[in-house]
Enzyme design. Structure first.
Site, PDB file in Angstrom:
ATOM      1  N   SER A   1     -25.190  88.805  88.562  1.00  0.00           N
ATOM      2  CA  SER A   1     -24.843  87.639  88.692  1.00  0.00           C
ATOM      3  C   SER A   1     -25.177  86.951  89.843  1.00  0.00           C
ATOM      4  O   SER A   1     -24.671  87.517  91.048  1.00  0.00           O
ATOM      5  CB  SER A   1     -23.382  87.515  88.181  1.00  0.00           C
ATOM      6  OG  SER A   1     -22.805  85.998  88.091  1.00  0.00           O
TER       7      SER A   1
ATOM      8  N   HIS B   1     -23.923  84.491  91.977  1.00  0.00           N
ATOM      9  CA  HIS B   1     -22.900  84.047  92.608  1.00  0.00           C
ATOM     10  C   HIS B   1     -22.008  85.247  93.421  1.00  0.00           C
ATOM     11  O   HIS B   1     -21.448  84.905  94.519  1.00  0.00           O
ATOM     12  CB  HIS B   1     -21.667  83.243  91.953  1.00  0.00           C
ATOM     13  CG  HIS B   1     -21.000  83.845  91.137  1.00  0.00           C
ATOM     14  ND1 HIS B   1     -21.305  84.327  89.654  1.00  0.00           N
ATOM     15  CD2 HIS B   1     -19.542  84.510  91.205  1.00  0.00           C
ATOM     16  CE1 HIS B   1     -20.272  84.993  89.136  1.00  0.00           C
ATOM     17  NE2 HIS B   1     -19.358  85.037  89.925  1.00  0.00           N
TER      18      HIS B   1
ATOM     19  N   THR C   1     -21.926  87.379  83.030  1.00  0.00           N
ATOM     20  CA  THR C   1     -21.249  87.611  81.742  1.00  0.00           C
ATOM     21  C   THR C   1     -22.267  87.558  80.610  1.00  0.00           C
ATOM     22  O   THR C   1     -22.091  88.358  79.456  1.00  0.00           O
ATOM     23  CB  THR C   1     -19.786  86.828  81.640  1.00  0.00           C
ATOM     24  OG1 THR C   1     -19.023  87.098  82.629  1.00  0.00           O
ATOM     25  CG2 THR C   1     -19.130  87.177  80.185  1.00  0.00           C
TER      26      THR C   1
ATOM     27  N   CYS D   1       1.993  90.784  88.693  1.00  0.00           N
ATOM     28  CA  CYS D   1       2.444  89.460  88.733  1.00  0.00           C
ATOM     29  C   CYS D   1       1.706  88.480  89.451  1.00  0.00           C
ATOM     30  O   CYS D   1       2.210  87.702  89.836  1.00  0.00           O
ATOM     31  CB  CYS D   1       3.583  89.942  89.702  1.00  0.00           C
ATOM     32  SG  CYS D   1       3.028  90.966  91.166  1.00  0.00           S
TER      33      CYS D   1
END
Length: 473
Positions: free
Chosen positions: A194, A196, A70, A321
């Site tokens: 990234s 990971h 990020t 949801c």
């Protein structure tokens, strides 16, 4: 317990574990210092940079390590936009970029810049020609991911890069999902990834800025990482990240990709056969080898994920949801596909075939159980005959119209109530669903497509919106 969420974070690669433990003893000193511990740390950092650059396909002096993927995206976007301010202040990006890109775009817009969002098709793939059409004289940067993190669709990065190069506009590629499987092709300008995501430790990102790309790092800077990522490097994690990425460039990765692609093909084919009312989303051809996403009608996504967890399967979801915002994934929204009951399966390296088979065995029963708890009939679309009454439906003005009050009810209840009553109106009649659930705006049109009914549109209501559906079959 089968872990099927490698797209979020891949399990630590064995090579990464070994390199991490070894470098804890050798790489604790400051690599900027000239004494022997510092020199030893510097050698490890340089070796890690060379290994990562070779795996990415760039020069070592083009690559810096950041605290996260990020951070790399944010730095890449802001750095290019700042450097090209005189050329223009327009940012072009696809509608399905990772939220890191979208957040950077919001900051740019708040500071007075502009942005343009390029739509994708129902498979989540952008057309290179649409990106080219969005390029204007004041475009400073284009951002197109190499592959989508939610549905696995690969983007035509090489073609987009060529068009951007012709227009003299740099292209930033978020390669977080695709880099574990190979280099990103094309003449891209900036790349972010990234660790990971490929089995390296968390807390390590890559930012690559190719030579010739104008770049002005934003925020306070220091002498580390070419001034593009401030702060003391987490050297043990960097060494482990580079070692695991290099390990993935061996011939066994191609074989594993083929094996996982076959397992995903099995899931893509079998789930719709085993579970009624399922939509498999994402491009069936241009896709990552290990990822598949599908959505189940009439299912509460959070409940389904909980049931899968209790059955021993760790998966992810883009349903509204399952989020605190109650808003469906922006990726699914951009694609215009069903969001309720959404399940993302992303297989890590080494996933056993037996684990996939067990997933296919338990999924139908879990979906059926969730639907039963929500009061979904066995065949909801062929529910009550015309003229039947129900507590949720009331006649509207016309004799062939019906109004369903689903206000205050969340996904997937509005769609379930629609499906229950569609058979009560004659062919050509309409059902109007009143709902204040944001997911209904996406899922009711998607239901119409799946059920071959006509979505007429929506209109404002006293609360929420009124969604009008005309019965066709």
């Amino acid at each position: 317990m089968p872990y099927f969420d490698a797209a979020s974070a891949a399990p630590l690669h064995p090579v990464a574990r070994e390199a991490l433990l070894a470098s804890l003893d050798e790489g604790w000193a400051d690599p900027a210092r000239l004494y022997r511990e510092g020199r030893r740390a510097r050698l490890l950092l340089d070796a890690a940079r060379e290994a990562a650059a070779e795996a990415v396909g760039c020069r070592p002096d083009e690559l810096v390590f950041t605290p996260s993927g990020t951070h790399a995206v944010h730095s890449g976007v802001s750095g290019v936009l700042a450097a090209r301010r005189r050329a223009g202040r327009r940012l072009v990006h696809s509608a399905v970029e990772h939220s890191a890109v979208l957040h950077a775009a919001e900051v740019h817009e708040a500071a007075g810049g502009t942005r343009a969002e390029v739509a994708v098709n129902a498979a989540g793939r952008v057309a290179a020609g649409d990106v080219a059409a969005a390029l204007t004289g004041d475009t400073a940067l284009v951002a197109v991911q190499s592959a989508n993190h939610e549905v696995g669709t690969e983007q035509p990065v090489e073609e987009v890069a060529g068009l951007c190069q012709e227009a003299g506009v740099p292209l930033l590629v978020d390669a977080a999902q695709s880099l574990p499987w190979g280099q990103v092709p094309g003449a891209w300008s900036v790349l972010a990834a990234s660790a990971h995501k490929w089995g390296g430790p968390p807390g390590v990102g890559l930012l690559v800025v190719r030579k010739g790309t104008r770049f002005a790092p934003q925020g306070p800077a220091d002498e580390r990482e070419s001034g593009r990522s401030a702060g003391f490097e987490n050297l043990p994690a960097i060494v482990a990240a580079a070692a695991s990425l290099r390990a993935l460039r061996g011939p066994e990765t191609s074989a594993e990709a083929s094996r996982l692609r076959a397992l995903v093909d099995r899931i893509r084919a079998r789930v719709p056969e085993l579970v009624p009312d399922v939509e498999v989303v994402g491009d069936p051809v241009h896709r990552l080898p290990h990822l598949v996403t599908f959505s189940c009608l009439y299912v509460d996504g959070e409940t389904l994920l909980g049931e899968l967890d209790r059955a021993g399967f760790s998966v992810s979801s883009g349903s509204s949801c399952t989020s605190s915002t109650l808003i469906p994934s922006h990726v699914l929204r951009a694609m215009g596909v069903l969001s309720e009951g959404n399940v993302r399966v992303s297989l890590p390296y080494g996933t056993a075939e037996a684990e996939v088979e067990r997933f296919l065995e338990v999924l139908p029963g879990l979906v059926r159980s969730v639907r039963e708890r929500l009061g979904v009939p066995a065949r909801t679309a062929e529910a009550a005959p015309a003229g039947a009454a129900g507590p949720e439906a009331a006649p509207a003005a016309g004799p062939g119209d019906l109004v369903v009050d689903a206000l205050g009810k969340r996904c997937p209840i509005p769609v379930i109530e629609l499906a229950k009553v569609i058979g009560r109106v004659p062919v050509g009649g309409t059902v109007t669903v009143l709902s204040d659930d944001e997911a209904a705006r996406q899922d009711i049109p998607a239901w119409c497509t799946m059920r071959e009914q006509e979505y007429v549109g929506e209109r404002a209501a006293e609360r929420g919106a009124a969604y009008v559906v005309r019965r066709r079959v």
